[in-house]
Motif scaffolding. Structure first.
Motif, PDB file in Angstrom:
ATOM      1  N   PRO A 135       0.810  -1.218   0.000  1.00 36.39           N
ATOM      2  CA  PRO A 135       0.000   0.000   0.000  1.00 36.39           C
ATOM      3  C   PRO A 135       0.844   1.268   0.000  1.00 36.39           C
ATOM      4  O   PRO A 135       1.724   1.427   0.849  1.00 36.39           O
ATOM      5  CB  PRO A 135      -0.815  -0.096   1.297  1.00 36.39           C
ATOM      6  CG  PRO A 135      -0.311  -1.267   2.043  1.00 36.39           C
ATOM      7  CD  PRO A 135       0.687  -2.004   1.232  1.00 36.39           C
ATOM      8  N   GLN A 158      -2.000  -4.729  12.743  1.00 35.75           N
ATOM      9  CA  GLN A 158      -0.884  -4.002  12.130  1.00 35.75           C
ATOM     10  C   GLN A 158       0.297  -4.936  11.879  1.00 35.75           C
ATOM     11  O   GLN A 158       0.998  -4.803  10.877  1.00 35.75           O
ATOM     12  CB  GLN A 158      -0.486  -2.818  13.018  1.00 35.75           C
ATOM     13  CG  GLN A 158      -1.559  -1.738  13.003  1.00 35.75           C
ATOM     14  CD  GLN A 158      -1.194  -0.523  13.838  1.00 35.75           C
ATOM     15  OE1 GLN A 158      -0.317  -0.589  14.697  1.00 35.75           O
ATOM     16  NE2 GLN A 158      -1.882   0.570  13.597  1.00 35.75           N
ATOM     17  N   GLN A 187      -0.417  -6.684   8.666  1.00 35.50           N
ATOM     18  CA  GLN A 187      -0.204  -5.801   7.505  1.00 35.50           C
ATOM     19  C   GLN A 187       1.285  -5.623   7.235  1.00 35.50           C
ATOM     20  O   GLN A 187       1.738  -5.711   6.094  1.00 35.50           O
ATOM     21  CB  GLN A 187      -0.818  -4.421   7.778  1.00 35.50           C
ATOM     22  CG  GLN A 187      -2.342  -4.389   7.804  1.00 35.50           C
ATOM     23  CD  GLN A 187      -2.816  -2.971   8.114  1.00 35.50           C
ATOM     24  OE1 GLN A 187      -2.549  -2.046   7.349  1.00 35.50           O
ATOM     25  NE2 GLN A 187      -3.504  -2.796   9.238  1.00 35.50           N
ATOM     26  N   THR A 226       1.757   4.305  10.219  1.00 34.35           N
ATOM     27  CA  THR A 226       0.375   3.915  10.496  1.00 34.35           C
ATOM     28  C   THR A 226      -0.446   5.199  10.508  1.00 34.35           C
ATOM     29  O   THR A 226       0.030   6.240  10.985  1.00 34.35           O
ATOM     30  CB  THR A 226       0.235   3.209  11.855  1.00 34.35           C
ATOM     31  OG1 THR A 226       0.802   4.050  12.870  1.00 34.35           O
ATOM     32  CG2 THR A 226       0.944   1.864  11.875  1.00 34.35           C
ATOM     33  N   LYS A 232      -4.085   1.814   9.479  1.00 37.61           N
ATOM     34  CA  LYS A 232      -3.571   1.190   8.265  1.00 37.61           C
ATOM     35  C   LYS A 232      -2.061   1.407   8.151  1.00 37.61           C
ATOM     36  O   LYS A 232      -1.564   2.484   8.478  1.00 37.61           O
ATOM     37  CB  LYS A 232      -4.279   1.810   7.049  1.00 37.61           C
ATOM     38  CG  LYS A 232      -4.734   0.745   6.073  1.00 37.61           C
ATOM     39  CD  LYS A 232      -5.234   1.309   4.771  1.00 37.61           C
ATOM     40  CE  LYS A 232      -4.732   0.384   3.670  1.00 37.61           C
ATOM     41  NZ  LYS A 232      -4.464   1.018   2.417  1.00 37.61           N
ATOM     42  N   ILE A 279       1.145   1.918   5.837  1.00 40.76           N
ATOM     43  CA  ILE A 279       1.343   2.437   4.471  1.00 40.76           C
ATOM     44  C   ILE A 279       2.820   2.794   4.244  1.00 40.76           C
ATOM     45  O   ILE A 279       3.482   3.327   5.140  1.00 40.76           O
ATOM     46  CB  ILE A 279       0.486   3.714   4.255  1.00 40.76           C
ATOM     47  CG1 ILE A 279      -1.001   3.397   4.433  1.00 40.76           C
ATOM     48  CG2 ILE A 279       0.731   4.332   2.885  1.00 40.76           C
ATOM     49  CD1 ILE A 279      -1.867   4.619   4.604  1.00 40.76           C
TER      50      ILE A 279
END
Lengths: 379, 353
Positions: free
Chosen positions: A18, A165, A168, A195, A200, A202
Motif C-alpha cells: 500500500p 498491524q 499488515q 500507520t 492502516k 502504508i
C-alpha cells in the motif's frame, strides 16, 4: 542504478504494497491537475537522486490544488545538493500516527540479503544505527530458501503490538522481499513506513536501487533511468562503455583498471594535487575508447593537466598510444598531457608517440608528480 | 610451494572458443599451465590452441580428469558455467567474467560450498603460482619466483604491486586476484589462511580497496592467526561516498567501507599500509627486518632476565611484570590458533604422514 521515488512506488503498488495515491508532474499546471484529481490535501515531493530532500525544502504540504501549484512552481528548478529538480510527485497527504523503517540490502560479509527494521523511522537510518543500534533489528535471509512468513511476522512484531498491524506489516515485508529479488535490487527501503488514524500500515516513501550487473535482464527497469538527473559527463562515459566519476579537482586521470585508477587518484592527492575524476578505460584497448575518454576529461573546465597511466596486460600500450594520437588530432587539447605506458608493447607505444612531444614518464609516482607540476600547482 | 594451483593443476577452459578464452588459453599454455581441455556447447570435437574442445564439462572431466576450470563465458551465462563446473566435480573454479548479477552470486555461493569446491572471483584476473601454473589473465612476464604471497581485489593495481616487488628483487609464490564484486567466492581471509599454511610463503602483500568490510575482517584474522609479516595497500582514499568506482564492490555506502577505516584497522594490528604501490617493497623489507629482530629479541631478553634475576634478587619486581604479559600473550595466541586452524592443521598432519 537509482530510480525515483515515484517509480519505486509504482513497483511497490504492482507488488501489492500500500502506497498513497499519487502521480508525477513536470509543470505547476500538471501539479494542480493531479492535486485536483486526488481531491484531498497533498504533498509536493521533489524527485531527485539524493537524500535529505525534506530538510532541503524539497518536500512540502499543500492544502489544496492552488497551493500545490504554487509549491510546484517553487520546487521545480530548485537546486538540492547540486541537483536541479525537474519533476515533483504529487501524492495524497497522510496523517501519521507512527513512523517505522524497513529496508533490505545485500550483506556482503554473509553473502545474503539482510532485512532491517526499526521502530525509529522517518529519520536518517544511519544516524539511528550509529546512536541507538539497539533500535535496529536484522534478519539474514537464506537466498535459496527465500523469506518465510513467520520470519516476516517476527520482524513485524518489532514494529507493532496490534496483531492487525503486525499482519499488515508482515505482508508488506514479504512483498518488499519479492520486489528486492524480482527487480534485482541492491537496496529497497521504506522510510517511513507509517500507520494512519485508521490503523492502516502504508509505505509513505520508497527507495529502490538496482544492481547494474542485472540491468541486461531488467529491461523495463533500465528504461526508468532518468538521464536528465545525471551528470552529463557520466552519461557520456557510460554510453562509451567507460567507468567515470566526476570530482572537483584539476588533474584529469585516465587509467586502465579500477583499482589502479583509484591508486593513481590517491597519489595525486598525496603529491599535493586533487584528482578531477575517476576514469577506467577497462581491459580492452579499443583506440576509440581513449578518444571518448579524453573528450570527457577535456569537457571538464576545471582540468589543468591530464595524466594517462596504463599498465599493459591485456590492454596493449600501442593501442592506447594510437588512441592518444587520434585524440590529439581530433581534439587538439590546449592543456598539458603526461603519459606513462608500461607493460605489453610499451616500446611500440613510445615509438608511436615519439613525434608528438608528450612528456613520458616511466613510473607511477613520476607521472603523477609531473602532471601536478604541469598543472602549475604549488607544492 | 604455492597455494590453490601448482604443476599438478589440470585446467579446463570454459568458453575456450571465444575471443578472450582462445587468446588466454594460448597465453596460459605459453606460461606452462597444463590446459587439458576446453568447453563450448556446440563446438565439441574441435580444437583451440591444440586443446580438445568438449560440449559439456561433465564430458571434459571424464575424458581429461581436469581438477580446475577457468571461466571466460559472457556474464549472462557465467553463473550457469559455475554450477556446471562444480556439479561435474571440479574443485577449483576461477571466474574471470565481469558483470554477474549479485542475486545469482548469492545463490551459487552456498552451492559451491556444499560441493566442497572453491570459487575464485568473479570479476577477477585469476592467479599465478610462479613458474608452475597460471590461471586467468595476469601477465606472466611481471612475476618472479620468490617467497612473497600477493592477494588483491584489483587487477592492474595488482600488476603494479607485483612489478614493484619484482623490481625490488622480491619474488612471489602465488599472486591472486580475488575480484572486485560485492559477492566473491574467495575472500582475503581464505587466502591469508592459505598463505599462512604455505611453507614457502614467508611474507604477504594484501591489496584492498574501498567498499565492504573484508579488509577489517582480514585485520582481525591477521591479529589472531597470521604470524608472517603482512603489508597492505588500500586504494580509494580520494573516492567520494555513494559512487561506484568501477568495481561493483568499490563503493562507500552509508559511511562504511572507507579507505580510512580500513587503514586504521590494519595499522592497529601492526600491518603497515603503503601509500603507493612502489612503497610496498620498502615497507615489506622494513617489516621483515623488524620481525627478524623480534624473533631474536625475546629469547635474548629472557636469558638476560634470568641472568640478572639470578644475580640480583633484590629487584625482581620489574622483571617479572615484564615477563608475565609476554607469556600470557603467547598462550592466548596458541589457544586461539588451535580453534580455527584445525582444518589447516589436519591438512598439514595428513601431509606429514
Amino acid at each position: 542504478m537509482k530510480i525515483h521515488e515515484y517509480q519505486a512506488k509504482q513497483l511497490f503498488a504492482e507488488a501489492g504494497i500500500p502506497v498513497p495515491a499519487g502521480e508525477v508532474a513536470t509543470t505547476p499546471v500538471e501539479a494542480f491537475e493531479i492535486a485536483e484529481r486526488i481531491n484531498k490535501p497533498v504533498m509536493v515531493k521533489s524527485q531527485v537522486h539524493v537524500g535529505g530532500r525534506g530538510k532541503a525544502g524539497g518536500i512540502k504540504y499543500a492544502e489544496n490544488p492552488e497551493a500545490a501549484k504554487v509549491l510546484a512552481t517553487n520546487i521545480i528548478g530548485m537546486d538540492i545538493k547540486g541537483l536541479t529538480v525537474k519533476k515533483v510527485l504529487i501524492t495524497e497527504a497522510e496523517d501519521i500516527i507512527s513512523e517505522s523503517y524497513v529496508g533490505i540490502i545485500l550483506d556482503r560479509a554473509t553473502k545474503k540479503p539482510v532485512i532491517m527494521v526499526s521502530p525509529a523511522g522517518g529519520v536518517d537510518i544511519e544516524e539511528v544505527a550509529a546512536k541507538t543500534p539497539e533500535k535496529i533489528f536484522k534478519l539474514h535471509v537464506d537466498p535459496v530458501e527465500g523469506l518465510h512468513m513467520y520470519q516476516a511476522r517476527n520482524l513485524a512484531y518489532k514494529l507493532y503490538r496490534d496483531i492487525g498491524q503486525v499482519r499488515q506489516a508482515a505482508d508488506i515485508i514479504m512483498k518488499l522481499y519479492n520486489v528486492f529479488w524480482n527487480v534485482d535490487a541492491s537496496l529497497v527501503e521504506i522510510n517511513p513506513l507509517i500507520t494512519n488514524p485508521a490503523a492502516k500500515v502504508i509505505a509513505l516513501d520508497a527507495k529502490v536501487n538496482i544492481d547494474d550487473n542485472a540491468l541486461y535482464r531488467q529491461k523495463r527497469i533500465a528504461e526508468m533511468r532518468d538521464i536528465e538527473s545525471e551528470e552529463p559527463s557520466e552519461v557520456a562515459a557510460r554510453e562509451g562503455d567507460l567507468s567515470y566519476v566526476k570530482l572537483e579537482g584539476s588533474i584529469g586521470c585516465m587509467v586502465n583498471g579500477a583499482g589502479l585508477a583509484m591508486a593513481t587518484m590517491d597519489l595525486v592527492k598525496r603529491y599535493g594535487g586533487e584528482p578531477a575524476n575517476f576514469l577506467d578505460i577497462g581491459g580492452s584497448s579499443n583506440p576509440q575508447k581513449v578518444v571518448t575518454a579524453l573528450k570527457i576529461i577535456l569537457g571538464d573546465t576545471n582540468v589543468r593537466a591530464i595524466l594517462i597511466n596504463i599498465f599493459g596486460g591485456i590492454t596493449r600500450c600501442d593501442d592506447v598510444a594510437n588512441g592518444i594520437v587520434a585524440a590529439l588530432n581530433e581534439l587538439k587539447p590546449q592543456i598539458p598531457i603526461v603519459v606513462r605506458l608500461t607493460g605489453t608493447n610499451e616500446k611500440e607505444a613510445a615509438n608511436i608517440l615519439s613525434s608528438y612531444n608528450l612528456p613520458f614518464e616511466d613510473t607511477l609516482d613520476d607521472v603523477v608528480k609531473k602532471a601536478i607540476s604541469l598543472a602549475g600547482i604549488e607544492n | 610451494m604455492s597455494i590453490f594451483i601448482n604443476k599438478k593443476t589440470k585446467l579446463l577452459v570454459q568458453g575456450i572458443t571465444g575471443r578472450d578464452g582462445s587468446f588466454h588459453t594460448q597465453q596460459m599454455i605459453n606460461y606452462g599451465t597444463n590446459v587439458v581441455g576446453g568447453v563450448t556447447p556446440g563446438k565439441g570435437g574441435t580444437k583451440v590452441a591444440g586443446v580438445a574442445v568438449f560440449n559439456t564439462v561433465e564430458e571434459a572431466v571424464a575424458e581429461t580428469k581436469a581438477n580446475a576450470s577457468v571461466i571466460y563465458v559472457p556474464p549472462a551465462f557465467a553463473v550457469d558455467a559455475i554450477y556446471e563446473a562444480v556439479d561435474a566435480g571440479i574443485k577449483l573454479v576461477v571466474c574471470i567474467t565481469e558483470g554477474l548479477p549479485a542475486n545469482d552470486m548469492m545463490k551459487v555461493y552456498p552451492h559451491v560450498k556444499a560441493k566442497g569446491a572453491r570459487l575464485i572471483g568473479p570479476n577477477c584476473p585469476g592467479l599465478i603460482s610462479v613458474e608452475q601454473s597460471k590461471v586467468g589473465i595476469m601477465p606472466g612476464t611481471i612475476v618472479k619466483k620468490g617467497n612473497v604471497g600477493v592477494v588483491s581485489r584489483s587487477g592492474t593495481l595488482t600488476y603494479e604491486a607485483i612489478w614493484a616487488l619484482t623490481m625490488a628483487g622480491m619474488g612471489q609464490t602465488t599472486c591472486i586476484g580475488i575480484g572486485g564484486d560485492q559477492v566473491i567466492g574467495t575472500n582475503f581471509i581464505d587466502v591469508l589462511e592459505a598463505f599462512e599454511a604455505d611453507k614457502s610463503t614467508k611474507a604477504i602483500v594484501m591489496i584492498g580497496e574501498i567498499g565492504g568490510s573484508d579488509e577489517e575482517e582480514a585485520a582481525k584474522f591477521i591479529k589472531k592467526y597470521v604470524t608472517k609479516p603482512v603489508v597492505a595497500c588500500i586504494a580509494g582514499q580520494t573516492a567520494p561516498p555513494g559512487k561506484r568506482m568501477g568495481h561493483a564492490g568499490a563503493i562507500i555506502s552509508g559511511g562504511s567501507g572507507t579507505a580510512k577505516d580500513k587503514i586504521e584497522a590494519l595499522n592497529k594490528v601492526g600491518v603497515p599500509v603503503a601509500g603507493s604501490p612502489t612503497e610496498i617493497p620498502v615497507l615489506l623489507a622494513e617489516l621483515i627486518k623488524k620481525s627478524k629482530k623480534k624473533a631474536v629479541k625475546p629469547a635474548a631478553k629472557k636469558t638476560a632476565a634470568k641472568k640478572t634475576a639470578a644475580k640480583k634478587k633484590t629487584a625482581p619486581k620489574k622483571k617479572t611484570a615484564a615477563k608475565k604479559p609476554a607469556k600470557k600473550k603467547v598462550t592466548a595466541k596458541k589457544t586461539r590458533t588451535t580453534k580455527v586452524k584445525t582444518v589447516t592443521r589436519k591438512k598439514m598432519a595428513a601431509k606429514k604422514k
